[in-house]
Design a protein around this motif. Structure first.
Motif, PDB file in Angstrom:
ATOM      1  N   MET A 147     -30.512  19.856  29.659  1.00 48.55           N
ATOM      2  CA  MET A 147     -30.367  18.825  30.689  1.00 48.55           C
ATOM      3  C   MET A 147     -29.998  19.390  32.052  1.00 48.55           C
ATOM      4  O   MET A 147     -30.458  18.894  33.078  1.00 48.55           O
ATOM      5  CB  MET A 147     -29.319  17.792  30.262  1.00 48.55           C
ATOM      6  CG  MET A 147     -29.803  16.844  29.188  1.00 48.55           C
ATOM      7  SD  MET A 147     -28.822  15.343  29.096  1.00 48.55           S
ATOM      8  CE  MET A 147     -27.266  15.974  28.525  1.00 48.55           C
ATOM      9  N   SER A 178     -32.602   8.466  28.673  1.00 50.09           N
ATOM     10  CA  SER A 178     -31.194   8.401  29.098  1.00 50.09           C
ATOM     11  C   SER A 178     -30.413   7.442  28.206  1.00 50.09           C
ATOM     12  O   SER A 178     -29.261   7.705  27.839  1.00 50.09           O
ATOM     13  CB  SER A 178     -31.090   7.945  30.561  1.00 50.09           C
ATOM     14  OG  SER A 178     -31.740   8.858  31.404  1.00 50.09           O
ATOM     15  N   ILE A 334     -35.696  16.810  28.789  1.00 49.39           N
ATOM     16  CA  ILE A 334     -34.959  15.641  28.301  1.00 49.39           C
ATOM     17  C   ILE A 334     -35.377  15.293  26.879  1.00 49.39           C
ATOM     18  O   ILE A 334     -34.545  14.918  26.045  1.00 49.39           O
ATOM     19  CB  ILE A 334     -35.184  14.431  29.244  1.00 49.39           C
ATOM     20  CG1 ILE A 334     -34.614  14.737  30.620  1.00 49.39           C
ATOM     21  CG2 ILE A 334     -34.537  13.168  28.685  1.00 49.39           C
ATOM     22  CD1 ILE A 334     -33.112  14.880  30.666  1.00 49.39           C
TER      23      ILE A 334
END
Length: 417
Positions: A147, A178, A334
């Motif tokens: 990240m 997220s 991610i």
């Protein structure tokens, strides 16, 4: 009836005909065996000799020799770490090649499983040795590294190359990832809070039971996420956000396989075995390396170990960002963090349960707080769907603060291994 002709070296020669219209078995079988050998040699050339990172491969056998000939754990650790790095990259390559043949559904599952195979193998060996804190910290380190460091370097490199504009990516996908990362933080936070507020029903047993229950829930959530990606929206194998901005070059790259399906399966098996073999030496050398290199075990686990699994992701994320393909960069950085937090960590809890190890989701307050702040920082960075070199630099600087924190951090449970 005409006799079939074969062109050999520019000349046409009559071929001996057999009833089924083929060539004589002796000729065809010799050609088949020659073709098999040629395919195998081509496969070895592509997998072993095309990546410059493979120059590090000799460090693997060297670490084994050092293990048996010296007591220098620091060198054994560094050599086995360097030896595993190219194997992790080739493991990712073989998975991608196999995913081309299997289609999006199975390909998505393959990428989810083998995408972080190196981290999983190291974690399982550490679990077997009862080194639960090393497992927790190395997986946490992989999330932080992906990240902050991987994405930060990618944003910075892409921003420097494309200085005159803001690079854009799919906001929707970034928000979903997220959300999953925040769910993972929630899963890790409650066992820690339960432990440190001393509010357990049964001392020591409740947090393990809660961790196992939460892990099963997180695995269900990740399976649902995979199904959501594969069935209705975009599959996990194709570039994130590609349905919004299709890129012909990317499609061509994805569809053109360089090695055969069974070759990819064979390479997956061989590389996984070799990574497993080296991981044993790596894990066994951690505590000795901590003493000889004068580094805390927490720093080795959170900062150094993730370099092994993330070297390939780091390189590819930067490359795609420089080509202005930020959706793929985001999928690498991610997407990998989401896999580890929602799949690998809960999977390790379940594996530990089977092994009789009390692996739980209580990562201690320091680590849980670090992860929570990191997820918040990254979520805020991604919310507007743009990237530039300043954002990249900020993420890299955040990672340096995290690394410095773990350098001076003494693990309260280090005695438990």
């Amino acid at each position: 009836m005409e006799t079939p002709q074969i062109e050999m070296g520019g000349f046409k020669v009559n071929s001996p005909q057999v009833p089924n219209g083929g060539l004589r078995p002796t000729v065809s079988s010799s050609w088949n065996s020659r073709g098999t050998v040629e395919r195998a040699l081509k496969s070895i050339r592509i997998v072993v000799f095309t990546s410059k990172l493979n120059l590090l491969m000799p460090f693997g056998p060297a670490s084994i020799i050092l293990h048996f000939t010296t007591r220098r754990h620091g060198l054994v650790f560094l050599f086995s770490m360097l030896g595993i790095t190219p194997l992790a990259e080739r493991l990712g390559y073989a998975t991608e090649q196999l995913a081309i043949y299997t289609g999006p559904t199975v390909g998505g599952l393959l990428n989810a499983t083998f995408g972080n195979a190196t981290e999983m193998i190291i974690a399982i060996y550490a679990l077997k040795n009862g080194m639960i804190r090393v497992v927790q910290q190395s997986l946490l380190g992989s999330i932080l590294s992906n990240m902050l460091l991987v994405m930060g370097c990618a944003f910075f490199a892409g921003g420097i190359v494309h200085r005159n504009k803001d690079q854009v990516f799919s906001k929707a996908t970034a928000v979903v990832n997220s959300g999953l990362l925040l769910m993972a933080v929630m899963g890790l936070m409650f066992p820690a809070v339960l432990h440190f507020t001393h509010s357990e029903v049964r001392q020591g047993a409740s947090e393990v039971a809660l961790s196992r229950f939460s892990s099963c829930i997180m695995l269900v959530a990740y399976a649902s996420y995979l199904y959501f990606q594969i069935s209705g929206r975009s599959n996990i194998y194709s570039p994130i956000g590609s349905e919004e901005a299709p890129n012909e070059d990317t499609v061509e790259e994805d569809e053109e396989a360089e090695i055969g399906m069974w070759e990819a399966v064979t390479w997956l098996a061989v590389l996984t075995l070799w990574v497993s073999f080296l991981s044993e030496y790596l894990v066994n050398a951690i505590e000795g390396a901590s003493d000889s290199l004068n580094l805390p075990v927490a720093f080795i686990s959170v900062i150094l170990l993730p370099i092994v699994g993330n070297a390939a992701e780091h390189a590819s994320a930067i490359m795609f960002a420089m080509k202005d393909k930020l959706d793929i960069t985001l999928g690498v950085a991610i997407g990998s963090s989401t896999q580890i937090s929602m799949f690998v960590i809960p999977f390790c809890v379940v594996i530990g349960w089977m092994m009789g190890q009390k692996m739980d989701l209580n990562f201690q307050l320091f680590e849980t707080a670090t992860l929570f702040i990191t997820v918040l920082v990254v979520a805020f960075m991604l919310q507007d769907g743009t990237a530039n070199y300043l954002k990249g630099l900020m993420l890299i600087l955040c990672y340096l603060i995290v690394a410095a924190s773990f350098f001076v951090h003494v693990d309260p449970q280090s005695s438990d291994g």
